[in-house]
Design a protein around this motif. Structure first.
Motif, PDB file in Angstrom:
ATOM      1  N   ASP A 255      17.090  64.486  75.174  1.00 57.81           N
ATOM      2  CA  ASP A 255      17.705  65.745  74.782  1.00 57.81           C
ATOM      3  C   ASP A 255      16.815  66.916  75.176  1.00 57.81           C
ATOM      4  O   ASP A 255      15.591  66.821  75.135  1.00 57.81           O
ATOM      5  CB  ASP A 255      17.979  65.759  73.288  1.00 57.81           C
TER       6      ASP A 255
ATOM      7  N   LEU B  63      16.355  69.694  73.660  1.00 63.17           N
ATOM      8  CA  LEU B  63      15.580  70.239  72.554  1.00 63.17           C
ATOM      9  C   LEU B  63      14.274  69.483  72.442  1.00 63.17           C
ATOM     10  O   LEU B  63      13.200  70.064  72.377  1.00 63.17           O
ATOM     11  CB  LEU B  63      16.350  70.103  71.242  1.00 63.17           C
TER      12      LEU B  63
ATOM     13  N   LEU C 133      27.484  69.382  71.879  1.00 61.23           N
ATOM     14  CA  LEU C 133      26.825  68.734  70.742  1.00 61.23           C
ATOM     15  C   LEU C 133      27.718  68.802  69.510  1.00 61.23           C
ATOM     16  O   LEU C 133      27.895  67.817  68.793  1.00 61.23           O
ATOM     17  CB  LEU C 133      25.494  69.432  70.430  1.00 61.23           C
TER      18      LEU C 133
ATOM     19  N   ASP D 216      31.811  62.377  65.091  1.00 62.26           N
ATOM     20  CA  ASP D 216      31.141  61.482  64.147  1.00 62.26           C
ATOM     21  C   ASP D 216      31.358  61.865  62.692  1.00 62.26           C
ATOM     22  O   ASP D 216      31.326  61.005  61.822  1.00 62.26           O
ATOM     23  CB  ASP D 216      29.626  61.451  64.431  1.00 62.26           C
TER      24      ASP D 216
ATOM     25  N   ARG E  87      31.583  66.759  57.668  1.00 61.62           N
ATOM     26  CA  ARG E  87      30.237  67.303  57.660  1.00 61.62           C
ATOM     27  C   ARG E  87      30.170  68.557  58.527  1.00 61.62           C
ATOM     28  O   ARG E  87      29.516  69.537  58.185  1.00 61.62           O
ATOM     29  CB  ARG E  87      29.272  66.224  58.146  1.00 61.62           C
TER      30      ARG E  87
ATOM     31  N   LEU F 194      29.137  72.498  57.725  1.00 66.94           N
ATOM     32  CA  LEU F 194      28.057  73.208  58.408  1.00 66.94           C
ATOM     33  C   LEU F 194      28.563  74.517  58.996  1.00 66.94           C
ATOM     34  O   LEU F 194      27.846  75.201  59.709  1.00 66.94           O
ATOM     35  CB  LEU F 194      27.455  72.341  59.521  1.00 66.94           C
TER      36      LEU F 194
ATOM     37  N   LEU G 184      26.020  61.951  55.388  1.00 64.78           N
ATOM     38  CA  LEU G 184      26.965  62.212  56.464  1.00 64.78           C
ATOM     39  C   LEU G 184      26.182  62.921  57.560  1.00 64.78           C
ATOM     40  O   LEU G 184      26.248  64.117  57.702  1.00 64.78           O
ATOM     41  CB  LEU G 184      28.099  63.113  55.983  1.00 64.78           C
ATOM     42  N   LEU G 185      25.376  62.136  58.280  1.00 68.21           N
ATOM     43  CA  LEU G 185      24.565  62.721  59.334  1.00 68.21           C
ATOM     44  C   LEU G 185      25.055  62.197  60.670  1.00 68.21           C
ATOM     45  O   LEU G 185      25.863  61.282  60.727  1.00 68.21           O
ATOM     46  CB  LEU G 185      23.095  62.330  59.132  1.00 68.21           C
ATOM     47  N   PHE G 186      24.537  62.769  61.760  1.00 68.75           N
ATOM     48  CA  PHE G 186      24.976  62.341  63.073  1.00 68.75           C
ATOM     49  C   PHE G 186      23.980  61.334  63.619  1.00 68.75           C
ATOM     50  O   PHE G 186      22.955  61.692  64.182  1.00 68.75           O
ATOM     51  CB  PHE G 186      25.166  63.546  63.978  1.00 68.75           C
TER      52      PHE G 186
ATOM     53  N   GLY H  71      23.893  59.224  66.019  1.00 75.46           N
ATOM     54  CA  GLY H  71      23.625  59.064  67.441  1.00 75.46           C
ATOM     55  C   GLY H  71      22.791  60.192  68.023  1.00 75.46           C
ATOM     56  O   GLY H  71      22.435  60.161  69.190  1.00 75.46           O
ATOM     57  N   LEU H  72      22.490  61.202  67.202  1.00 70.85           N
ATOM     58  CA  LEU H  72      21.717  62.348  67.692  1.00 70.85           C
ATOM     59  C   LEU H  72      20.333  62.342  67.036  1.00 70.85           C
ATOM     60  O   LEU H  72      20.128  61.731  65.982  1.00 70.85           O
ATOM     61  CB  LEU H  72      22.433  63.654  67.372  1.00 70.85           C
ATOM     62  N   SER H  73      19.404  63.057  67.646  1.00 71.12           N
ATOM     63  CA  SER H  73      18.046  63.107  67.102  1.00 71.12           C
ATOM     64  C   SER H  73      17.987  64.055  65.912  1.00 71.12           C
ATOM     65  O   SER H  73      18.926  64.805  65.642  1.00 71.12           O
ATOM     66  CB  SER H  73      17.082  63.569  68.186  1.00 71.12           C
TER      67      SER H  73
ATOM     68  N   ASP I 132      18.371  67.588  67.042  1.00 73.89           N
ATOM     69  CA  ASP I 132      19.759  67.917  67.369  1.00 73.89           C
ATOM     70  C   ASP I 132      20.578  68.166  66.113  1.00 73.89           C
ATOM     71  O   ASP I 132      21.391  69.088  66.049  1.00 73.89           O
ATOM     72  CB  ASP I 132      20.407  66.778  68.163  1.00 73.89           C
TER      73      ASP I 132
ATOM     74  N   ARG J  33      10.775  64.208  64.680  1.00 74.32           N
ATOM     75  CA  ARG J  33      11.641  65.220  65.268  1.00 74.32           C
ATOM     76  C   ARG J  33      12.585  64.671  66.352  1.00 74.32           C
ATOM     77  O   ARG J  33      13.754  65.005  66.400  1.00 74.32           O
ATOM     78  CB  ARG J  33      10.745  66.284  65.867  1.00 74.32           C
ATOM     79  N   ASN J  34      12.070  63.809  67.205  1.00 75.29           N
ATOM     80  CA  ASN J  34      12.897  63.322  68.311  1.00 75.29           C
ATOM     81  C   ASN J  34      13.459  61.931  68.066  1.00 75.29           C
ATOM     82  O   ASN J  34      13.980  61.295  68.976  1.00 75.29           O
ATOM     83  CB  ASN J  34      12.104  63.344  69.614  1.00 75.29           C
TER      84      ASN J  34
ATOM     85  N   LEU K 220      16.077  59.176  66.692  1.00 75.04           N
ATOM     86  CA  LEU K 220      17.500  59.120  66.399  1.00 75.04           C
ATOM     87  C   LEU K 220      17.675  59.003  64.891  1.00 75.04           C
ATOM     88  O   LEU K 220      16.946  58.259  64.231  1.00 75.04           O
ATOM     89  CB  LEU K 220      18.139  57.897  67.061  1.00 75.04           C
TER      90      LEU K 220
ATOM     91  N   GLU L 275      17.816  55.753  63.093  1.00 75.11           N
ATOM     92  CA  GLU L 275      16.591  54.966  62.973  1.00 75.11           C
ATOM     93  C   GLU L 275      15.657  55.489  61.888  1.00 75.11           C
ATOM     94  O   GLU L 275      14.569  54.953  61.694  1.00 75.11           O
ATOM     95  CB  GLU L 275      15.860  54.945  64.323  1.00 75.11           C
TER      96      GLU L 275
ATOM     97  N   GLU M 201      19.105  65.719  55.169  1.00 73.69           N
ATOM     98  CA  GLU M 201      20.266  66.320  54.501  1.00 73.69           C
ATOM     99  C   GLU M 201      19.894  67.704  53.963  1.00 73.69           C
ATOM    100  O   GLU M 201      20.643  68.662  54.094  1.00 73.69           O
ATOM    101  CB  GLU M 201      20.710  65.449  53.311  1.00 73.69           C
TER     102      GLU M 201
ATOM    103  N   LEU N  27      19.497  70.329  56.673  1.00 72.28           N
ATOM    104  CA  LEU N  27      20.788  70.829  57.152  1.00 72.28           C
ATOM    105  C   LEU N  27      21.343  71.882  56.189  1.00 72.28           C
ATOM    106  O   LEU N  27      21.934  72.870  56.604  1.00 72.28           O
ATOM    107  CB  LEU N  27      21.798  69.687  57.292  1.00 72.28           C
TER     108      LEU N  27
END
Lengths: 358, 262
Positions: free
Chosen positions: A5, A7, A211, A218, A222, A226, B100-102, B104-106, B109, B151-152, B154, B157, B167, B170
């Motif tokens: 990514d 970022l 993004l 997904d 949520r 946001l 409820l997080l994403f 597949g993203l870091s 992100d 930070r980076n 996923l 993980e 959470e 965000l």
């Protein structure tokens, strides 16, 4: 999805002491090889391959790419993409020139091409606005219903769409004195458009819009929590995908030099889905792989079938069997097979790694 | 007219004002006739046993569900019919009980999406440029919840505790004025709990919140007022000490193992 990514790279680069590799160094070797081969293809392949096989592959790949964008990043399987492409094709036939002189308006190319794309994008956006109220199988159903309505409309409407026979002699404008329907120019034209739309999708998938679209896929709830307007985001994705499909549609009509209801018929609509699924919906290269497989099967299956003493018209059987085989062994399409093969290779090299995903 | 009523509420100065909020699921009232208000900067705990309607109340406030009856005012503005994203853009935030997080993203992100959601350029097709102030803000938020190392990574993980911290990051994105925390301490280790309490108590004074929490130790240490819910209704309101010492509350909630939850 991809795990690299910008970022992360930006943050990482502030910590790294050595200079960051330039973009040329970051492009992997296989991409250079494929790109080089694609560039010198006219030296290797004959006109039939350039025009019929590769030209068609790039075009179908672009239309399927627009589906991949919606399905892969937005979680919306839309069957309207071929109709949007067909709408743009009809657009250039009606607004530009064709064999149906009294129905075509004869506008100049710099006007009818963008207007055709805009009309198709509006059409795709309206369908999207209807379809985003539904999810999963219902999105497929409603877009299929609209696609088949569009097919019957073009077949029955003679005032605008010239009904059953459609438009013939729809050819690209002679820009820079080049006949763009000759195999080599057409090859480069379709290659250029395909590469541009591929790069656009790759780039946009990592933009705020892309993004957020993956976020909407997904976790729509949520995303609303946001501050995102989930519905507007999904509809905008249809607009973006429609532009790509529209460019593909115009090229398709130029290649066939005609557009008719058959161009947007249900078999064509389903073929786009098959192409995208066979190639793989997870990465933008998938639809092009799927399109190449489809075009090769479609082009050469009559010969194969005749060799076995069967009627050449049964090519759809062969395509269907190929589809079944790939989906049976890999729900992620050819890309999924490739990913699994690479994973196995890596595990062979590194015995300490378990079977985990990363 | 509308202006006059807005002025009225501004004069009354409440961050959140609920009047007779009711949510029916079919014939079942998940919450009924909830009326209370929260001052700006006030920190309130909502307590109640499972099924008391706490999360439904949150969903009605954020607009995940629309209330069947009653009105909800946010900083003086009637937001009862506003969709969720409109309320969020007015400074409301929430966390979810089930992450409820994403995945597949870091981490970066995820926080970036949250920051972008309440700023301009949500539809931007251009990637963020180096030195974008939003990226700096992303880094600060990640640091605020002690996730800089990850930070980076996923999000799928991350450990459970790290996901809970994310959470909160965000919810802090943008310029929140009022946050709803839905059981942020559930499933955390004692150390993670202490960290959470520090993060909550370290929030800037102008940010008010409501926290749903089963763990009384956490709830009473991070709140200055308590609303007790029972069977979808407001049962008691008061300061933490009042609620803790209320005999009815003790019988209803604390008596049957309130401490053992979480």
């Amino acid at each position: 999805m991809s795990t690299t990514d910008p970022l992360g790279e930006i943050f990482a680069s502030t910590r790294r002491s050595r200079p960051e590799p330039s973009w040329i160094e970051r492009v992997p070797l296989p991409v250079w090889i494929v790109g080089f081969v694609a560039l010198i293809m006219p030296l290797i392949a004959n006109n039939f391959w350039l025009f019929q096989v590769f030209g068609w592959t790039f075009i179908l790949g672009m239309i399927a790419l627009s589906l991949m964008f919606l399905a892969g990043y937005g979680g919306m399987v839309s069957l309207i993409q071929m109709s949007v492409a067909g709408m743009a094709g009809y657009g250039v036939a009606i607004l530009g020139t064709s064999g149906m002189g009294d129905l075509s308006l004869g506008w100049p190319w710099w006007l009818y091409i963008p207007v055709a794309i805009i009309i198709a994008a509006i059409f795709g956006t309206i369908v999207g606005a209807l379809a985003v109220r539904t999810e999963g199988i219902y999105t497929i159903m409603i877009t299929l219903a609209i696609a088949s309505a569009f097919f019957y409309f073009t077949r029955q409407n003679y005032e605008i769409f010239n009904g059953y026979s459609g438009f013939n002699l729809v050819v690209p404008p002679r820009l820079f004195g080049v006949d763009w329907r000759r195999p080599i120019p057409f090859y480069y034209l379709t290659l250029g458009c395909a590469v541009l739309s591929y790069l656009a999708v790759v780039y946009v998938s990592r933009s705020p819009f892309g993004l957020a679209l993956q976020g909407v896929r997904d976790g729509p709830r949520r995303m609303a929590a946001l501050g995102y307007n989930v519905t507007a985001h999904r509809i905008a994705a249809y607009t973006f995908a429609s532009v790509i499909a529209a460019v593909g549609g115009i090229l398709l009509v130029w290649q066939n030099s005609q557009v008719s209801p058959g161009t947007v018929g249900i078999p064509a609509v389903i073929d786009i889905l098959v192409i995208a699924v066979v190639g793989g919906l997870r990465r933008p290269i998938g639809p092009f792989i799927g399109a190449l497989i489809y075009v090769l099967l479609r082009t050469f299956s009559p010969d194969i079938l005749l060799g076995f003493g069967l009627s050449g018209e049964r090519f759809k059987t062969l395509i269907g069997m190929g589809f079944l085989l790939i989906v049976f062994f890999s729900p992620d399409g050819v890309l999924g097979l490739w990913d699994r093969w690479r994973e196995r290779q890596r595990r062979k090299r590194d015995p300490l790694r378990d079977g985990g995903k990363r | 007219m509308a202006e006059a009523s807005t002025l009225n509420s501004v004069a009354s100065g409440n961050a959140l004002e609920l009047r007779g909020v009711t949510k029916m699921f079919g014939a079942l009232a998940a919450i009924s006739d909830i009326t209370f208000s929260v001052r700006p900067g006030e920190r309130r705990a909502v307590l109640g046993s499972n099924g008391a309607g706490k999360t439904t109340l949150f969903n009605c406030i954020t607009g995940d569900f629309f209330a069947t009856a009653g009105s909800i005012r946010l900083f003086g503005e009637d937001v009862t019919t506003f969709p969720a994203h409109e309320r969020i853009r007015r400074g409301l935030r929430r966390t979810y009980q089930i992450s409820l997080l994403f995945g597949g993203l870091s981490v970066a992100d995820n926080v970036y999406i949250a920051c972008r959601g309440v700023s301009r350029g949500r539809f931007s097709l251009l990637r963020p440029r180096r030195g974008d102030p939003l990226l700096t803000r992303v880094g600060e938020l990640i640091e605020a919840v002690n996730l800089t190392e990850a930070r980076n990574t996923l999000v799928s993980e991350l450990s459970y505790g790290q996901q809970r911290q994310l959470e909160i990051a965000l919810a802090l994105a943008g310029a929140p004025r009022f946050i709803l925390f839905d059981e942020p301490a559930a499933g955390l280790s004692p150390t993670e709990r202490r960290e959470l309490i520090e993060i909550l108590n370290g929030l800037p004074g102008h940010i008010g919140y409501i926290i749903i929490e089963h763990d009384m130790d956490v709830a009473l240490r991070v709140s200055e007022s308590v609303t007790m819910m029972h069977n979808g209704r407001v049962f008691k309101e008061g300061t933490p000490t009042e609620i803790e010492n209320d005999p009815e509350v003790q019988e209803l909630y604390l008596g049957d193992g309130g401490h053992s939850h979480g």
